[in-house]
Design a protein around this motif. Structure first.
Motif, PDB file in Angstrom:
ATOM      1  N   CYS A 156      50.995  43.459  37.145  1.00  0.00           N
ATOM      2  CA  CYS A 156      49.553  43.250  36.948  1.00  0.00           C
ATOM      3  C   CYS A 156      49.014  42.255  37.974  1.00  0.00           C
ATOM      4  N   ILE A 181      48.834  44.038  41.395  1.00  0.00           N
ATOM      5  CA  ILE A 181      47.720  44.990  41.479  1.00  0.00           C
ATOM      6  C   ILE A 181      46.392  44.257  41.613  1.00  0.00           C
ATOM      7  N   MET A 182      46.200  43.169  40.874  1.00  0.00           N
ATOM      8  CA  MET A 182      44.938  42.427  40.958  1.00  0.00           C
ATOM      9  C   MET A 182      44.783  41.733  42.312  1.00  0.00           C
ATOM     10  N   ALA A 202      43.833  44.315  44.718  1.00  0.00           N
ATOM     11  CA  ALA A 202      42.431  44.696  44.526  1.00  0.00           C
ATOM     12  C   ALA A 202      41.495  43.687  45.185  1.00  0.00           C
ATOM     13  N   PHE A 203      41.743  42.391  45.004  1.00  0.00           N
ATOM     14  CA  PHE A 203      40.903  41.380  45.646  1.00  0.00           C
ATOM     15  C   PHE A 203      41.049  41.424  47.171  1.00  0.00           C
ATOM     16  N   TYR A 204      42.256  41.676  47.648  1.00  0.00           N
ATOM     17  CA  TYR A 204      42.463  41.803  49.091  1.00  0.00           C
ATOM     18  C   TYR A 204      41.616  42.947  49.657  1.00  0.00           C
ATOM     19  N   LEU A 205      41.633  44.092  48.973  1.00  0.00           N
ATOM     20  CA  LEU A 205      40.860  45.240  49.442  1.00  0.00           C
ATOM     21  C   LEU A 205      39.357  45.009  49.321  1.00  0.00           C
ATOM     22  N   VAL A 206      38.932  44.282  48.278  1.00  0.00           N
ATOM     23  CA  VAL A 206      37.506  43.968  48.115  1.00  0.00           C
ATOM     24  C   VAL A 206      37.003  43.167  49.308  1.00  0.00           C
ATOM     25  N   HIS A 260      41.130  35.097  37.528  1.00  0.00           N
ATOM     26  CA  HIS A 260      42.359  35.878  37.672  1.00  0.00           C
ATOM     27  C   HIS A 260      43.535  34.987  38.040  1.00  0.00           C
ATOM     28  N   GLU A 297      37.842  35.864  40.862  1.00  0.00           N
ATOM     29  CA  GLU A 297      39.145  35.607  41.489  1.00  0.00           C
ATOM     30  C   GLU A 297      39.768  34.319  40.960  1.00  0.00           C
ATOM     31  N   TRP A 328      32.355  37.221  42.700  1.00  0.00           N
ATOM     32  CA  TRP A 328      33.717  37.431  43.165  1.00  0.00           C
ATOM     33  C   TRP A 328      34.547  36.156  43.201  1.00  0.00           C
TER      34      TRP A 328
END
Length: 176
Positions: free
Chosen positions: A84, A87-88, A91-95, A116, A113, A109
């Motif tokens: 988890c 994956i998170m 996701a933040f890297y891709l955002v 998270h 972050e 954001w």
């Protein structure tokens, strides 16, 4: 002179090592000539920390997953928490890489972050402590636990370097 209650002020740092215009934490909109990807983001400190976190989490997961005798719920909890978190973080890297944070402004954001990282790091620390306290001495479990603690340290460093928290006394005297 009377002083009011303490005010906690937080600021977010983009972690950019390249100077202005290179980080993802900048205000403003992307111009049409900048393209889909943020070319400078992968070289920032925040992005490098995210990549290091993802690599250590993946290694920790694979070490524990490939270990014999991991049918206990403690190991399953460790596997779920590492996946988890991975994956998170991805996701933040891709955002930030695809500049979604500039398009989706309805989401805070930096705050999401931060939450998270706080929750994920705490759960990862608990999972690492539980797996480390088990009496099984398989080398893959030891390696997985070590990489889990390394990922915990990297997540803590990311929070520490990205968010500066300072307590400032706010004056209630109108003359000041």
């Amino acid at each position: 002179m009377s002083h009011g209650a303490g005010l906690v002020r937080t600021t977010c740092s983009s972690g950019s090592a390249l100077g202005p215009g290179a980080g993802a934490g900048q205000l403003g909109c992307a111009g049409p000539s900048e393209g889909l990807l943020d070319q400078g983001y992968p070289r920032t400190l925040a992005a490098l920390l995210k990549v290091a976190q993802m690599v250590t989490l993946l290694i920790a997961f694979l070490c524990v997953r490939s270990s014999p005798g991991t049918h206990y719920s403690a190991y399953n909890f460790f596997e779920v928490v590492t996946m988890c978190d991975l994956i998170m973080i991805l996701a933040f890297y891709l955002v930030y890489l695809f500049r979604f944070h500039r398009v989706l402004t309805c989401i805070s954001w930096p705050l999401s972050e931060l939450l998270h990282y706080l929750i994920g790091t705490l759960l990862l620390l608990i999972a690492c402590i539980v797996v480390a306290s088990r009496r099984d001495s398989y080398s893959s479990l030891v390696a997985g636990t070590v990489f889990g603690f390394m990922a915990t340290f990297l997540c803590t460093a990311s929070v520490w370097l990205s968010y500066k928290i300072s307590c400032v006394m706010q004056s209630t005297d109108p003359a000041v």
